[in-house]
Design a protein around this motif. Structure first.
Motif, mmCIF file in Angstrom:
data_model
loop_
_atom_site.group_PDB
_atom_site.id
_atom_site.type_symbol
_atom_site.label_atom_id
_atom_site.label_comp_id
_atom_site.label_asym_id
_atom_site.label_seq_id
_atom_site.Cartn_x
_atom_site.Cartn_y
_atom_site.Cartn_z
ATOM 1 N N LEU A 160 24.822 36.194 32.846
ATOM 2 C CA LEU A 160 26.119 36.580 33.393
ATOM 3 C C LEU A 160 27.102 35.422 33.398
ATOM 4 N N GLU A 161 26.599 34.191 33.503
ATOM 5 C CA GLU A 161 27.478 33.019 33.491
ATOM 6 C C GLU A 161 28.134 32.818 32.133
ATOM 7 N N ASP A 162 27.548 33.406 31.107
ATOM 8 C CA ASP A 162 28.143 33.282 29.775
ATOM 9 C C ASP A 162 29.370 34.171 29.616
ATOM 10 N N LEU A 163 29.561 35.113 30.550
ATOM 11 C CA LEU A 163 30.718 35.997 30.473
ATOM 12 C C LEU A 163 31.961 35.323 31.046
ATOM 13 N N SER A 164 33.093 35.674 30.509
ATOM 14 C CA SER A 164 34.348 35.185 31.076
ATOM 15 C C SER A 164 34.621 35.918 32.390
ATOM 16 N N GLU A 165 35.545 35.407 33.192
ATOM 17 C CA GLU A 165 35.856 36.038 34.468
ATOM 18 C C GLU A 165 36.445 37.423 34.251
ATOM 19 N N ILE A 166 37.213 37.599 33.208
ATOM 20 C CA ILE A 166 37.783 38.915 32.910
ATOM 21 C C ILE A 166 36.671 39.911 32.595
ATOM 22 N N GLU A 167 35.681 39.461 31.812
ATOM 23 C CA GLU A 167 34.555 40.338 31.480
ATOM 24 C C GLU A 167 33.756 40.703 32.735
ATOM 25 N N ALA A 188 32.240 44.729 36.802
ATOM 26 C CA ALA A 188 32.158 45.196 38.188
ATOM 27 C C ALA A 188 32.969 46.468 38.378
ATOM 28 N N ALA A 189 34.125 46.547 37.740
ATOM 29 C CA ALA A 189 34.999 47.713 37.887
ATOM 30 C C ALA A 189 34.447 48.948 37.191
ATOM 31 N N PRO A 230 33.721 35.717 46.356
ATOM 32 C CA PRO A 230 35.068 35.160 46.543
ATOM 33 C C PRO A 230 35.146 33.646 46.364
ATOM 34 N N THR A 231 34.022 32.948 46.562
ATOM 35 C CA THR A 231 34.049 31.482 46.459
ATOM 36 C C THR A 231 33.542 30.994 45.108
ATOM 37 N N THR A 232 32.338 31.444 44.743
ATOM 38 C CA THR A 232 31.722 30.949 43.507
ATOM 39 C C THR A 232 32.179 31.695 42.267
ATOM 40 N N ARG A 233 32.768 32.897 42.467
ATOM 41 C CA ARG A 233 33.207 33.773 41.369
ATOM 42 C C ARG A 233 32.036 34.222 40.499
ATOM 43 N N LYS A 234 30.856 34.227 41.092
ATOM 44 C CA LYS A 234 29.693 34.735 40.372
ATOM 45 C C LYS A 234 29.615 36.250 40.538
ATOM 46 N N PHE A 235 29.106 36.907 39.489
ATOM 47 C CA PHE A 235 28.873 38.343 39.547
ATOM 48 C C PHE A 235 27.730 38.599 40.521
ATOM 49 N N CYS A 236 27.929 39.536 41.468
ATOM 50 C CA CYS A 236 26.922 39.742 42.506
ATOM 51 C C CYS A 236 26.900 41.199 42.955
ATOM 52 N N VAL A 237 25.875 41.542 43.722
ATOM 53 C CA VAL A 237 25.767 42.856 44.359
ATOM 54 C C VAL A 237 26.429 42.759 45.729
ATOM 55 N N GLN A 238 27.486 43.540 45.945
ATOM 56 C CA GLN A 238 28.208 43.478 47.205
ATOM 57 C C GLN A 238 27.635 44.408 48.266
ATOM 58 N N LYS A 250 28.456 50.329 30.259
ATOM 59 C CA LYS A 250 29.368 49.211 29.993
ATOM 60 C C LYS A 250 28.625 48.045 29.354
ATOM 61 N N LEU A 251 27.433 47.760 29.847
ATOM 62 C CA LEU A 251 26.634 46.669 29.275
ATOM 63 C C LEU A 251 26.229 46.978 27.838
#
Length: 313
Positions: free
Chosen positions: A198-205, A210-211, A222-230, A244-245
């Motif tokens: 997931l770190e290889d993805l850009s923030e837009i991706e 997530a959307a 909100p802090t690390t900008r890592k993709f996560c389960v909310q 999507k994947l």
């Protein structure tokens, strides 16, 4: 050596997540899907309530025929908190209880008159405990200005006069005796994220990924900008994020599986019983079925004289 039977022994646990007058949500853990489904089916079909079973119509000049009105009366849920102390026509020695209602309305107004469950009147019973049995709209639902469950609409000069008898029964015999509007469960999901991938993805991706899930289960920290389960409780196995994947060519970044021993139940009552009572009585029914089965296996086979569990083995 530990036997296979001992290694598969379960100790089911129930934890209430939320409870109000109409709905109970609880967590069932350390058991199998077949037990969870059996519990759901028993809640629907084998927890007893009281419902109108017989209708004698004396006068009916409304637009609905007799059978239609009788059917509608049967589907009006009745408060059934004393049902466990009652007997149905198929139980015991035939000494079962009946609750008698009557309805007698003659429309004299020029306006359309609604005939509802509030127009049903219970006749005096010898057993005072049965006096609590009445249509559920009679002050049992939250809110003000309850108008009852509509039976038929009448115009000036029309008349409806009938008698009705309510009895104990179960949903297996007819749906009118089912105590639940809905009884469902879902498997608790187990979500595994490939953080390195997931770190290889850009923030837009990441935002687009997530959307893609409409339940808002996923997001960016909100802090690390890592993709996560909310909020894992929101996920409903819609498959959108997997699609999507696949489109991104990275199908293994998020893996989702159903836990086979962890379930979330939602039970919505018709108002006939409190939702927690539906759950409690369904567990009692299953326990009694298991006890009956266990006792029958200990009885000797009429041919061999051996216990039934030995002959079956």
């Amino acid at each position: 050596m530990v036997s296979t039977q001992a290694s598969r022994q379960r100790h089911p646990k129930v934890r209430i997540l939320s409870l109000d007058r109409e709905t109970c949500t609880f967590e069932l853990t350390d058991t199998d899907p077949d037990i969870a489904n059996a519990l759901r089916r028993v809640m629907i079909a084998e927890v007893p309530t009281v419902a109108i079973d017989l209708v004698e119509i004396e006068v009916n000049t409304t637009v609905l025929n007799d059978e239609f009105i009788a059917h509608r009366l049967g589907l009006i849920p009745l408060v059934s908190h004393v049902v466990e102390s009652m007997q149905s026509p198929f139980e015991g020695d035939g000494d079962f209880q009946e609750i008698n209602f009557h309805l007698d309305v003659h429309c004299v107004s020029d306006d359309t008159q609604n005939i509802t469950s509030q127009d049903l009147r219970q006749e005096t019973s010898q057993d005072a405990s049965l006096d609590s049995i009445r249509p559920v709209d009679d002050g049992d639902s939250p809110g003000e200005g309850q108008k009852g469950i509509l039976i038929v609409k009448m115009r000036k000069g029309q008349e409806l006069k009938l008698k009705a008898i309510a009895r104990k029964g179960i949903g297996k015999d007819h749906a009118k005796w089912s105590p639940v509007a809905t009884a469902r469960f879902k498997y608790v999901p187990e979500i595994t994220l490939d953080q390195q991938g997931l770190e290889d993805l850009s923030e837009i991706e990441k935002i687009e990924l997530a959307a893609s899930d409409p339940t808002k289960t996923f997001g960016l920290h909100p802090t690390t900008r890592k993709f996560c389960v909310q909020d894992i409780d929101l996920y409903n196995y819609n498959g959108e994020i997997q699609d999507k994947l696949q489109d991104m060519g990275r199908p293994n970044l998020v893996k989702i599986r159903q836990k086979q021993d962890h379930f979330i139940f939602t039970v919505e009552s018709t108002g006939a019983l409190h939702p927690e009572d539906i759950v409690r009585q369904s567990i009692q029914v299953i326990t009694q079925k298991l006890h009956t089965l266990s006792s029958s296996l200990e009885e000797p086979d009429p041919i061999t004289g051996l216990p039934m569990d030995m002959t079956m083995g």
